[in-house]
Write a protein that holds these residues in place. Sequence first.
Motif, short mmCIF file in Angstrom:
data_model
loop_
_atom_site.label_atom_id
_atom_site.label_comp_id
_atom_site.label_asym_id
_atom_site.label_seq_id
_atom_site.Cartn_x
_atom_site.Cartn_y
_atom_site.Cartn_z
N GLU B 496 0.83 -1.20 0.00
CA GLU B 496 0.00 0.00 0.00
C GLU B 496 0.87 1.27 0.00
N SER B 499 2.53 1.77 -3.37
CA SER B 499 1.65 2.25 -4.43
C SER B 499 1.23 3.70 -4.18
N GLN B 500 1.11 4.06 -2.90
CA GLN B 500 0.84 5.48 -2.59
C GLN B 500 1.99 6.38 -3.05
N SER B 501 3.21 5.93 -2.75
CA SER B 501 4.38 6.73 -3.17
C SER B 501 4.39 6.90 -4.68
N LYS B 502 4.04 5.80 -5.36
CA LYS B 502 4.05 5.84 -6.82
C LYS B 502 3.02 6.87 -7.32
N SER B 503 1.84 6.82 -6.71
CA SER B 503 0.81 7.75 -7.18
C SER B 503 1.15 9.20 -6.83
N LYS B 504 2.03 9.37 -5.84
CA LYS B 504 2.49 10.73 -5.52
C LYS B 504 3.63 11.16 -6.43
N GLY B 505 4.04 10.29 -7.33
CA GLY B 505 5.10 10.65 -8.27
C GLY B 505 6.51 10.46 -7.73
#
Lengths: 639, 639
Positions: B496, B499-505
């Motif tokens: 989780e 994937s959060q980090s990824k969505s934050k760029g």
Amino acid sequence: MDIIKYNVDVNQLYKIRNRLSKYQKSVDEFKSLIYRNIDSIPVIDTTAHDHQDQTHRNAFDICKLKQFDIQQLKNDPEQFLALLFAVVNSCDFSVAAKIVIHFQLFGGSILELGTQQHHQKYFNDINSMKIVGGFAMTEMGHGSNVRQIETTAHYDLKSKEFIINSPTLASTKFWIGNIARYGTHVVLFCKLIFNQEDKGVHGIVVPIRDLETMKVFPGIELGGCGPKLGWNGIDNAWIRFKNYRVPRENLLNKFANISENGEYHTTISSPGKLFQQTISQLVFGRMLYVCGPIFSINYCLNTAIRYAFSRRQFGEKGKKEELIINYPSHYRVLMPMLGTLIAFEFGRDSIIEKLIHSKKYEQDVEETHAVVSGVKALINEYNMTYLNKLRAFCGGNGISSYNLFGYFRSELDIFQTAEGDGSVLYQQLSKFLLSEYKKWYKKEGVTGYIIKEVQTFLSTNPIYTHSRSMPYILSNEFHHHAFLYRFEKYRAIVIEKLSQSKSKGMSFMQGWNDSLLNVIELAKAYTHLFILEQSHLALKKVSDTNSRTLLNDLVKLYALSNIESDFSFYRNWNFISAGKAFAISDAVRDLCVAIKPYSLQILDSSKIDEHRFNIPLAHTDGDYLKHMAERVGIPISKL
Amino acid sequence: MDIIKYNVDVNQLYKIRNRLSKYQKSVDEFKSLIYRNIDSIPVIDTTAHDHQDQTHRNAFDICKLKQFDIQQLKNDPEQFLALLFAVVNSCDFSVAAKIVIHFQLFGGSILELGTQQHHQKYFNDINSMKIVGGFAMTEMGHGSNVRQIETTAHYDLKSKEFIINSPTLASTKFWIGNIARYGTHVVLFCKLIFNQEDKGVHGIVVPIRDLETMKVFPGIELGGCGPKLGWNGIDNAWIRFKNYRVPRENLLNKFANISENGEYHTTISSPGKLFQQTISQLVFGRMLYVCGPIFSINYCLNTAIRYAFSRRQFGEKGKKEELIINYPSHYRVLMPMLGTLIAFEFGRDSIIEKLIHSKKYEQDVEETHAVVSGVKALINEYNMTYLNKLRAFCGGNGISSYNLFGYFRSELDIFQTAEGDGSVLYQQLSKFLLSEYKKWYKKEGVTGYIIKEVQTFLSTNPIYTHSRSMPYILSNEFHHHAFLYRFEKYRAIVIEKLSQSKSKGMSFMQGWNDSLLNVIELAKAYTHLFILEQSHLALKKVSDTNSRTLLNDLVKLYALSNIESDFSFYRNWNFISAGKAFAISDAVRDLCVAIKPYSLQILDSSKIDEHRFNIPLAHTDGDYLKHMAERVGIPISKL
């Protein structure tokens, strides 16, 4: 949390962090004398025999500098401590250890337990180290439980002498420092038998070697205890006595005396109390066991953080490797350690003050001793646990003796059990806390039931339990409340368990042992509360706002990381909710991130002389490659 | 819990606890050869220089016994390990370390990365120690991150030679064991530059000293790394190269070759994969890093428990003082350690088996390597943490070098960071676990959302959370469930967060580092799960009912005390209620009390030869006073 900017005034911080900095001038003078005259740095590769020779030479030469005087222990014990730490900071550790055994344990016993005649007879020779003294208390069979020692001194009315014997193997005096090769005298602790009556533990000055020939006197058998995992500069010995005679005058007779015409006299009501009184005179010596681990944390944390700010490992493809300080696995340990160090220093300075005060005014003696016990146990346990992590944080370079992790570990490990193992000291503190509490609730007329109710109420107050507001989590008020709650809860648990055991017909000892884990937790909880309270008090006195802000945040980090490490307690007693626990961890992380950029400046305020010990990873230029290369002889100039 | 009676069959237990006991006959023969021929016991008081001389002599003499053969590493690596542990159990630790570096790292590299020609050229001389080898991988600037090493070997087409250089200070090879004083060859790991192209890390056999004169060859600069906090019998060196030439044939060319007519050839697709392939051949060597700490726990726990069964301190008035084993502060630590030791042994034996299997069938190689990483990190961390407690449990006597706590700590500390610091190894394991999981849920077509839901469901199942039934708490089923839950929970958290980090760029590296503490917990949780599962599997195979019952209870103690030490996790994720947590602590206490009376017999099944190392506190007669007295020369016969 917003990004915090701190203003760091290194000199201010130094002064605030060190109560003994008031002696800075005389300490600096002493240090420069040592730098010029004493060739001693941490010994990392020699045999115990050679180490002992060097230690003896160094300690003797330091006495020639005429800075230490046995009377300081009475007139200005803080000055003695400050000078001692000048030695610790500039010589191999065993040199200071030898001085402590000689001045503080041997000399201090004569000072505190003896009278004028002893002072006149011995003090000059102690100051010059013409005689070398040891402290003969521990026996093979009896460490922490000193009251059970078996060595006897029968008083012979006719010859007016004590006849000393070691009746069993277990009664062999053991680990007696300074004695195996160089010692001339000991203060011997033994049971005084007067008219077939056991009068309890007394101290007697016992000469053991001829000052001219250095031969051990007949009636004494003595030998070295062999190599140790540290303190190898100290020549520890076993000693046995067989009808060995010393004159009446050698009894340290401040609290109990035998008159010339053969009468035993004491103003103290029982042998047990006499023993307490005897031992309690020596408690200031325990300060070394509090200052020592803080000294170790200072050095090792300094090394690990400075290395983490220069060593790079792994990182983004195509970029420079990342500094290891930037990995949370590093800074989430190192920054809370820095906060804990600051809190420990406030705690240390506060008990130095209390000891001086209680010595001067004979007030709160019992309380102060109990607190010192807890602090000594807690800080040493912390030091040894974290030293291991710091070593590993420096990887292979942590293995090099030059970086002194092995040195500090070896020299400081002994502190954990010397003068009382942690679990014994914690029990002493808990006993004190419980008896104080009993006094209080008897006086207040409060019943046990109501006390419990109050505490149960505390544990379920929803504001305390659930509030995740960051300002509240970061407040000193919350930290104090959490630490106080933990202490009171453990106290309630122990009281309830003890009274249950009693109603089941168990002996006090059985009940106590059944509750032992909680008894120990009670003492730990109190010690943390004490350290936090003293930190908060000390912070209030800091007039420089910038320093206060920074130090307060470091103390917050100590408090919150301590709560975090004890979540199982706080959650099991429902003091915090799960959500709040996660918020606390977030606060710890944020504080770590905030303090990290300032940590090198904070370390500067420790004022470690980087050149004296020349620790390759710890130089302020951060060029560990160069410094390691220099130590191992890589010809860098030719590269 | 009722009082449990166990039937202990020491010989049965010994066999069950030691997969390598199948070599008992040849190990016993080897040991008796060592007893007759090799004068080596733990070195506790000498200089590094003398220690190195003695270690070299001992290792050389052991090779003369002709038991070690480099081919064992391929044909019967378990036999090699069994023989190695005969040395560890009967000689100073550095002797085994020297053999490991020489046979396993140096010889093993030639065996696994070289071809027939190298085997023919070197094996006889390795077996007889006519040549002494080192493993030159680590550089001053590059420890765990081997891919970044900077030493270069340019291939010169004309002369058909490699030209080796150390271009920077950071590229200096460092900590290279066996080389400072006695080494004749190293396997050098360096970047092969072929036609100006970097082909990645390769291994080359490099002669460094003239066999006759023992002089270092021109083009090489070399010196000792100085004293260390352990392994001082090993002569570690730094080495630098300046246009040093070695012939083409010295390339270890199993995976990449340069033909005589100057063509570079490899069957492996990229330098990165070649590197992986190269390193993975050496993984069996990591078994030493798993066996070593278990060996240390065996000895030190044996010493501490036996001492606790003979030492008395404090107690009821008028009665004999109490045995310290009967204080909960002691047995609540010592008994869980005994359980943990048993579980670690099952885990160790299982990975020995897996390594052999994966080596033989080239299956599950990646998984096995990942698991070994986790187990190595976990067991070494545990060993170092608990060694400190065991030492302190022995009080002042724990300080005596004769009782070997200092020895084990010094010799084993290095294991924590050698061949990869724990935090790096845990990350390797977590990466493997996450990529396996990704494969699985891609195959199953499960979305991340559903996975999370399943796990959320688990965490709130009231039966799991609240059931305080003692049979359920004591069941292997509950323990497995708790360990599995912890692993799956951390996996979900990490996924989780990533994937959060990824969505934050954020870059993968940034996200990974942000989740690092959880990444490490994930690996630890998996490793504990692995150890528990392997223990349960091994228990199923135990045919002797009595032994199975006892060992199963020890494994239960491991599991429950581990859960207890991680209450903050289990409570914060609501896997257990507060009431259940207290019930678990009660179960731990009951198991400790049940096992305590049998612990000496359990220790007997470790089959430690009490006479070889002669640890005063660890003799089975429990007469530590006598044995300490003998070691330090107290004339007990005259008492």
